[in-house]
Design a protein around this motif. Structure first.
Motif, short mmCIF file in Angstrom:
data_model
loop_
_atom_site.label_atom_id
_atom_site.label_comp_id
_atom_site.label_asym_id
_atom_site.label_seq_id
_atom_site.Cartn_x
_atom_site.Cartn_y
_atom_site.Cartn_z
N PRO A 151 0.85 -1.38 -0.02
CA PRO A 151 0.04 0.07 0.06
C PRO A 151 0.69 1.21 0.18
CG PRO A 151 0.09 -1.11 2.14
CD PRO A 151 0.85 -2.18 1.09
N GLY A 152 0.24 2.53 -0.31
CA GLY A 152 0.81 3.64 -0.35
C GLY A 152 2.12 3.72 -1.12
N ASP A 153 3.25 4.46 -0.53
CA ASP A 153 4.50 4.63 -1.17
C ASP A 153 5.61 3.82 -0.47
OD1 ASP A 153 4.68 5.64 1.41
OD2 ASP A 153 5.85 7.57 0.87
N LEU A 154 5.13 2.52 -0.07
CA LEU A 154 6.20 1.45 0.40
C LEU A 154 6.93 1.06 -0.66
CD1 LEU A 154 3.83 0.12 3.20
CD2 LEU A 154 5.58 2.08 3.26
N ASP A 155 8.01 1.76 -1.32
CA ASP A 155 8.29 1.18 -2.72
C ASP A 155 9.80 0.83 -2.54
OD1 ASP A 155 6.02 1.68 -3.66
OD2 ASP A 155 6.50 3.82 -4.35
N LYS A 156 10.30 0.84 -1.57
CA LYS A 156 11.69 0.25 -1.26
C LYS A 156 11.66 -0.99 -0.33
CE LYS A 156 14.40 3.30 -3.56
NZ LYS A 156 14.87 4.39 -2.85
N ILE A 157 12.33 -1.91 -0.72
CA ILE A 157 12.43 -3.31 -0.14
C ILE A 157 13.73 -3.71 0.30
CG2 ILE A 157 11.80 -5.62 -0.54
CD1 ILE A 157 9.26 -3.69 -0.97
N PHE A 158 14.01 -4.01 1.75
CA PHE A 158 15.14 -4.46 2.01
C PHE A 158 14.62 -5.99 2.55
CE2 PHE A 158 17.44 -6.00 5.95
CZ PHE A 158 18.63 -5.46 5.67
N GLY A 193 -7.49 -12.59 1.79
CA GLY A 193 -8.39 -12.48 0.64
C GLY A 193 -7.86 -11.08 -0.08
N SER A 194 -6.94 -10.34 0.47
CA SER A 194 -6.37 -9.33 -0.34
C SER A 194 -4.64 -9.61 -0.27
CB SER A 194 -6.66 -8.12 0.27
OG SER A 194 -6.14 -8.01 1.80
N TRP A 195 -3.80 -8.71 -1.02
CA TRP A 195 -2.58 -9.01 -1.06
C TRP A 195 -2.07 -8.54 0.14
CZ3 TRP A 195 0.33 -11.46 -4.65
CH2 TRP A 195 -0.21 -11.54 -5.76
N PHE A 196 -2.40 -7.63 0.78
CA PHE A 196 -1.88 -7.11 2.01
C PHE A 196 -3.11 -6.94 2.86
CE2 PHE A 196 1.98 -6.37 -0.24
CZ PHE A 196 2.87 -7.16 0.71
N ALA A 197 -3.35 -7.36 4.24
CA ALA A 197 -4.43 -7.24 5.25
C ALA A 197 -4.92 -5.66 5.27
CB ALA A 197 -4.40 -7.88 6.31
N ALA A 198 -3.76 -4.99 5.00
CA ALA A 198 -3.94 -3.48 5.25
C ALA A 198 -4.85 -2.98 4.44
CB ALA A 198 -2.42 -2.74 5.18
N GLU A 199 -4.96 -3.47 3.09
CA GLU A 199 -5.78 -2.88 2.18
C GLU A 199 -7.33 -2.94 2.97
OE1 GLU A 199 -5.34 -4.92 -1.65
OE2 GLU A 199 -3.40 -5.51 -1.01
N ARG A 200 -7.48 -4.12 3.39
CA ARG A 200 -8.85 -4.44 3.86
C ARG A 200 -9.32 -3.46 5.17
NH1 ARG A 200 -10.85 -10.14 2.87
NH2 ARG A 200 -12.51 -9.31 3.21
N PHE A 201 -8.46 -2.56 5.39
CA PHE A 201 -8.71 -1.74 6.63
C PHE A 201 -8.33 -0.23 6.16
CE2 PHE A 201 -7.74 -5.85 8.54
CZ PHE A 201 -9.07 -5.96 9.01
N ASP A 202 -8.03 -0.11 5.10
CA ASP A 202 -7.59 1.43 4.39
C ASP A 202 -6.62 1.93 5.16
OD1 ASP A 202 -7.92 3.26 2.49
OD2 ASP A 202 -9.61 4.13 3.41
N VAL A 203 -5.45 1.47 5.53
CA VAL A 203 -4.51 2.11 6.30
C VAL A 203 -3.31 1.66 5.65
CG1 VAL A 203 -4.21 0.05 7.62
CG2 VAL A 203 -3.78 2.31 8.58
N ILE A 204 -2.30 2.77 5.68
CA ILE A 204 -0.82 2.44 4.95
C ILE A 204 0.18 2.92 6.35
CG2 ILE A 204 0.75 3.64 3.56
CD1 ILE A 204 -1.75 4.66 2.04
#
Length: 452
Positions: free
Chosen positions: A107-114, A262-273
């Motif tokens: 979700p959001g701008d979490l675009d860098k992966i360690f 049931g979503s890529w990340f559970a955060a999507e289901r709660f509309d939170v970043i």
């Protein structure tokens, strides 16, 4: 599917070598009796005596696309032939593509992966990132949680596995997250539980000193601790509290991520970043160890010219990343995330609710997607658990008998304290899920014998 076969001689040799040389996690070594596994495919595995089991645990809730998916196996083989391993300081095709595909889905701008080797290391590094970014020492986490077994992660953990390793000086403060069925706030509604839990969290921060708190770490939907789906608005409320006090919000999606809810990340289901998101397990269905931290733009910028003091020899291992690329593409091509959502809505959810109506030992069922908990009780009115908290030995006999009944029927259950979790592969068929629920139904008769 390869049919089960009987080869007890090999099975005995495998077990003898295990007992002689393997030191098992979370176990008293002389009291365990590990099952020798001969093979696995899809939602099933089998032993050397020819017994086949429907796996309602997904390993440790990580084989989200089942065992031995041919596309992922082939991708690992292809990568092994091309480049088995290489140091993490270099740019590699498999590593870059895995990071890109993961960042596209966070979700959001979490675009860098360690990249890490697993979930505990992901949490460990998320905490380090938060402390370095804020310059603050403390981290808050919930009771009824599990975040891993490395030094910082085990201190963050809220369940009894923390106790033998709790240093008491790790800069961790625990608080109560919402759980209406066993509310610490004496709530009667989800709204009360949400509001009182948020007030309790803010009070904890105020009395600890907001300027000392680097991060709040929460499992988006707690896993091993009981799959307590947060009430609507709770995670958004935590996000607001973090913003108000300059605290880094870390969501642990090691178990809940990659289709499980049931979503890529559970955060999507709660509309939170969140500011940081940890993952592992389902990212490549556990085929090769892999985890990581998805990092926001703001936190990544902290280390644009300042070195990040952390790293791992096998960070972004080519075989693990190739498995992740293949897994994500399989999930996309085969609609695994959508299938998990439909399973929860049409099969598992209705199925466990029906079990609750029929069995006096079932106090509550709860969950999302392919991620459900069945809470077992002695008394529905008082909600007394079927076994005491952290029970062992004779005190745990009712749950042990229930688990034994499951296994005897061909169902391998996920059992923790007074709960059984329904956490099969996210791509299990409807027919297989119904088969497992029927076997669970029969085994619950054993739990019913211990009710009042």
């Amino acid at each position: 599917m390869t049919p089960p076969f009987a080869d007890p001689e090999t099975g005995a040799a495998v077990k003898a070598a295990d007992r002689a040389h393997v030191f098992h996690s979370w176990s008293a070594q002389g009291l365990i009796d590990p099952l020798p596994v001969a093979g696995a495919e899809g939602a099933y595995f089998w032993d050397y005596d020819g017994n086949r089991y429907l796996d309602f645990t997904s390993g440790l809730v990580f084989t989200n696309i089942g065992y031995q998916h041919p596309v992922v196996v082939a991708a690992i083989q292809e990568q092994a032939a091309k480049l088995v391993t290489f140091a993490p300081a270099f740019a590699l095709e498999a590593r870059s593509e895995a990071a890109r595909l993961i960042a596209e889905r966070t979700p959001g701008d979490l675009d860098k992966i360690f990249f890490t080797n697993g979930g505990a290391e992901a949490v460990e590094n998320a905490v380090r990132l938060a402390r370095l970014h804020t310059g603050r020492p403390k981290v808050l986490s919930a009771y009824r949680s599990y975040h891993g077994a490395t030094s910082a992660a085990i201190n963050l953990t809220g369940d009894p596995r923390r106790w033998p390793s709790d240093s008491g000086s790790a800069g961790v403060v625990h608080f109560w997250a919402p759980f209406l069925y066993r509310s610490p706030f004496h709530s009667e509604t989800e709204e009360q539980e949400r509001d009182r839990a948020l007030q309790h969290l803010e009070d904890t921060i105020v009395f600890e000193g907001p300027q000392t708190v680097a991060a709040i770490v929460l499992e988006t939907v707690p896993g091993t601790a009981g799959i307590m789906v947060p009430p609507p608005g709770y995670l958004a409320g935590v996000r607001e509290i973090c913003d108000r006090y300059g605290i880094v919000f870390v969501l642990d999606e090691v178990m809940a991520g990659f289709g499980r809810t049931g979503s890529w990340f559970a955060a999507e289901r709660f509309d939170v970043i969140p500011d940081l998101l940890t993952f592992a397990k389902g990212v490549n269905s556990g085929y090769v160890p892999l985890g990581g931290v998805a990092i926001s733009e703001e936190i990544a910028a902290t280390f644009a010219t300042r070195p990040y003091p952390g790293g791992l020899t096998y960070s972004g291992h080519p075989l693990a990343c190739a498995a992740a690329v293949a897994t994500i593409r399989v999930m996309e091509d085969e609609g695994v995330v959508e299938h998990a959502a439909a399973l929860g809505e049409k099969v598992i959810g209705p199925g466990v609710r029906e079990l609750a109506e029929r069995h006096p030992s079932v106090g509550e069922v709860r969950g999302l997607g392919a991620f459900w908990a069945v809470e077992l009780v002695r008394d529905r009115e008082t909600r007394e658990p079927l076994v005491p908290y952290n029970a062992a030995g004779e005190a745990n006999a009712p749950m042990a008998a229930f688990a034994a009944a499951c296994k005897k029927s061909g169902l391998w259950p996920f059992v923790n304290m007074n709960r059984t979790h329904v956490v099969p592969a996210c791509n299990i068929t409807e027919a297989e899920a119904k088969e497992g629920l029927a076997l669970l139904d029969a085994a619950l008769a054993v739990a019913d014998e211990h009710t009042r």
